[in-house]
Design an enzyme around this catalytic site. Structure first.
Site: not given
Length: 227
Positions: A31, A54, A83, A143, A193-194
């Site tokens: 992201r 992704e 997203t 998910k 993710g982060s």
């Protein structure tokens, strides 16, 4: 009574995603990555062992980043978009070379659009109803989002009613050390993710974090098999 309920429709997972998931059931979420950096981060992830990447569509010029990663990685990697909120975005993802649609929700129109174009789809689900509706429309992976709120007990309860071949993939707050209990409860993989990637971080940081997750997964799997 059967231990597992029948699926609402025949479960036929996307072959490419299934193969990549067997090789490494970790989904890297980049992201905020930019097109200038996307290929290098994708390469670092692949070299660490990741096979699914992704780029969320709320990143800068996401389709350019998807295209850059797809051009860089070998064919056994799956590259896609996260997203994805509207069905018309699915066409744009495919045009960029993407093969996977990841969603925070389980909108049937988005799932059906992905399947109509031959793409894999991982809708976000937070209830059993979400899960079965997503499977009805052709979801390949469920998910579980947000994983921080669902947790081990929910995964275990869902696993009791979902067919065992359906992959459950918690996303949100997953660390290299937290995967073991989730695998034991019935999770099959994870979206990262982060804690794996933050916008602007160097490729060497991505490589180090990716290796930590691969090692954490190995330790978690060894503990799961021994239990």
């Amino acid at each position: 009574m059967q231990a597992h309920l029948n699926l609402p429709a025949p479960y036929q997972p996307h072959a490419g995603l299934a193969a990549a998931f067997r090789a490494c059931p970790l989904i890297a979420i980049l992201r905020g990555v930019t097109p200038a950096d996307a290929a290098d981060h994708g390469r670092a992830l692949y070299e660490a062992g990741f096979r699914i990447v992704e780029v969320p569509l709320n990143s800068p010029q996401p389709f350019d980043s998807i295209a850059a990663i797809r051009r860089t990685l070998p064919g056994d990697a799956i590259v896609g978009a996260g997203t994805v909120l509207q069905p018309d975005r699915v066409h744009d993802v495919k045009a960029a070379g993407g093969e996977l649609i990841v969603m925070p929700h389980s909108d049937a129109e988005v799932v059906l659009a992905a399947k109509a174009l031959g793409l894999a789809c991982a809708p976000g689900v937070a209830t059993p109803n979400d899960a079965f509706q997503a499977l009805k429309h052709g979801a390949d992976v469920l998910k579980m989002f947000p994983a921080e709120q669902l947790g081990v007990h929910v995964i275990k309860a869902w696993r009791a009613v979902l067919a065992e071949e359906v992959p459950l993939v918690p996303v949100g707050g997953i660390t290299p050390d937290s995967m073991g209990p989730l695998l034991s409860a019935g999770a099959n993989g994870f979206g990262l993710g982060s804690a794996l990637y933050k916008p602007g971080q160097g490729v060497e940081v991505t490589a180090t974090r990716a290796k930590a997750y691969i090692n954490g997964l190995r330790i978690a799997n060894n503990g799961f098999r021994a239990s």
